[in-house]
Design an enzyme around this catalytic site. Structure first.
Site, short mmCIF file in Angstrom:
data_model
loop_
_atom_site.label_atom_id
_atom_site.label_comp_id
_atom_site.label_asym_id
_atom_site.label_seq_id
_atom_site.Cartn_x
_atom_site.Cartn_y
_atom_site.Cartn_z
N THR A 185 -14.15 2.25 6.84
CA THR A 185 -14.92 1.01 6.84
C THR A 185 -15.39 0.65 8.25
OG1 THR A 185 -13.74 0.18 4.94
CG2 THR A 185 -14.52 -1.47 6.46
N ARG A 213 -14.12 -1.31 -8.89
CA ARG A 213 -13.06 -1.76 -7.99
C ARG A 213 -13.66 -2.52 -6.80
NH1 ARG A 213 -11.80 -0.73 -2.27
NH2 ARG A 213 -9.55 -0.97 -2.02
N ILE A 214 -13.07 -3.65 -6.47
CA ILE A 214 -13.49 -4.42 -5.30
C ILE A 214 -12.33 -4.46 -4.33
CG2 ILE A 214 -14.10 -6.75 -4.51
CD1 ILE A 214 -15.70 -7.01 -7.17
N GLY A 215 -12.59 -4.16 -3.06
CA GLY A 215 -11.54 -4.16 -2.05
C GLY A 215 -11.52 -5.44 -1.24
N ASP A 216 -10.93 -5.36 -0.06
CA ASP A 216 -10.78 -6.53 0.80
C ASP A 216 -12.05 -6.90 1.56
OD1 ASP A 216 -10.18 -3.94 2.12
OD2 ASP A 216 -10.21 -5.19 3.92
N THR A 235 -9.53 -3.41 8.38
CA THR A 235 -9.78 -2.12 7.73
C THR A 235 -8.45 -1.52 7.31
OG1 THR A 235 -10.53 0.14 8.08
CG2 THR A 235 -9.90 -1.08 10.05
N LYS A 237 -6.04 -0.17 3.77
CA LYS A 237 -5.89 -0.15 2.32
C LYS A 237 -6.17 -1.55 1.76
CE LYS A 237 -2.62 1.17 -1.22
NZ LYS A 237 -1.21 1.39 -1.50
N GLY A 238 -7.30 -1.67 1.09
CA GLY A 238 -7.78 -2.98 0.65
C GLY A 238 -6.76 -3.78 -0.13
N1 ASP Z 1 -10.52 -1.67 3.34
C1 ASP Z 1 -11.42 -0.77 2.67
C2 ASP Z 1 -11.18 -0.83 1.18
O1 ASP Z 1 -10.04 -0.83 0.76
C3 ASP Z 1 -11.30 0.64 3.13
C4 ASP Z 1 -11.27 0.87 4.62
O2 ASP Z 1 -10.99 -0.03 5.39
O3 ASP Z 1 -11.58 1.98 5.05
O4 ASP Z 1 -12.13 -0.82 0.45
#
Ligand code: ASP
Length: 320
Positions: A185, A213-216, A235, A237-238
């Protein structure tokens, strides 16, 4: 005090023996984007304009997991997401599920400025992009051969991950989701010459993520947050970053506990989220910059008007 800027190209389990052909283009892009951001700040551009400008550049670079270079879903498609926030007004905008928009971050800004809402996703976000006339292209534009290969290998290993620094090694049949294996990210935070703070973050998400899927990254208060005290872009693991409300927790520790930016960010990264899952870049209203991570590395760079410049991936190398 004065202006300050920090940016990242993802945190994760970045092997120290990353081959030069994978390391150097990313370092060069970080350097170039830092220079672009610094020049814009020196030209008295607003923090909001600067973070958008820098993240657009990072989105256009296929070496990072955002825009062109976004990793792929289980169906082999891209679903890009981004958000942006202005510290002074707390205005913010976010988008998810984009398949054709060249610069997700600019669409997030348009959501912030041209709609009564904060967050648009999937068909509605794509329709809004067309209505606003932002640049769109066929989805295939975003899909690089490297990401097709990564998806293939992640499918074979039956895991969800981000890892675009090295080819994914063949794993045993059903491998657990590796905790520290997320990078990619992009994000940027800045304080301008007027003392305004802003943050922007953009991503393709995780390799082999479920469709939808939606992340952070687009969730304000988690991957992206700014107020009058600080601006944060996270950045990793979301799912962990969302559980830890990383961005807002940094601001809250400063606001309610009087911690410095550095102490607040270090506390959240070390105590708030599991080891191997998060990194962030942040700037404060007093011109402090910090870039902590609990992964093995984070692609990152920063500069301040006071003359501090740094570009690095791991902890022990390259301060300049
Ligand atoms: N945080 C991002 C997600 O989980 C991935 C990343 O930071 O590379 O979508």
């Amino acid at each position: 005090m004065g202006w300050a800027i920090a940016l990242h190209g993802g945190a994760g389990d970045i092997p120290k023996d990353l081959p030069p052909e994978r390391r150097k283009p990313r370092e060069a892009t970080l350097r170039r984007c830092l220079e672009i951001g610094v020049a814009a700040l020196k030209a008295h551009k607003s923090a909001l304009d600067v973070v958008e400008l820098v993240v657009r550049e990072l989105e256009n670079c296929p070496h990072f997991n955002a825009g062109r270079g976004s990793v792929l879903t289980t169906d082999g498609t891209v679903e890009m997401e981004a958000s942006i926030m202005d510290g002074k007004t707390k205005n913010c905008g976010a988008v998810s599920g984009l398949t054709t928009v060249v610069n997700a971050i600019s669409l997030a800004r348009l959501v912030m400025e041209k709609t009564p809402h904060i967050y648009l996703a999937f068909d509605g976000a794509e329709a809004f992009a067309r209505e606003q006339g932002v640049e769109t292209v066929d989805s295939s534009h975003f899909i690089t051969p490297e990401n097709i290969e990564r998806l293939k290998q992640a499918r074979e290993a039956n895991r969800v991950q981000i890892d675009y620094t090295q080819p994914i090694k063949k794993a045993p049949k059903i491998a657990p989701v590796p905790e520290g294996d997320q990078i990619g990210t992009v994000g940027c935070v800045a304080i301008d010459t007027q003392g305004n703070l802003a943050t922007a973050t953009s991503t393709g998400g995780l390799v082999n993520k479920m469709v939808g899927r939606i992340g952070d990254t687009p969730i304000i208060g988690t991957g992206t947050y700014a107020n009058h005290l600080c601006a944060v872009s996270a950045t990793g693991k979301g799912e962990s970053i969302i559980r830890a409300t990383v961005g807002r927790d940094v601001a809250a520790l400063m606001e309610y506990k009087g911690l410095s930016l550095e102490d607040a960010a270090a506390y959240v990264v070390e105590e708030g989220a599991p080891k191997g899952t998060v990194g962030l870049v942040a700037v404060s209203a007093t011109g402090e910059v910090t870039m902590p991570y609990n992964t093995t590395g984070m692609f990152r760079a920063c500069a301040t008007e006071a003359g501090h410049t740094e570009l690095g991936i791991w902890s022990s190398e390259s301060n300049e």
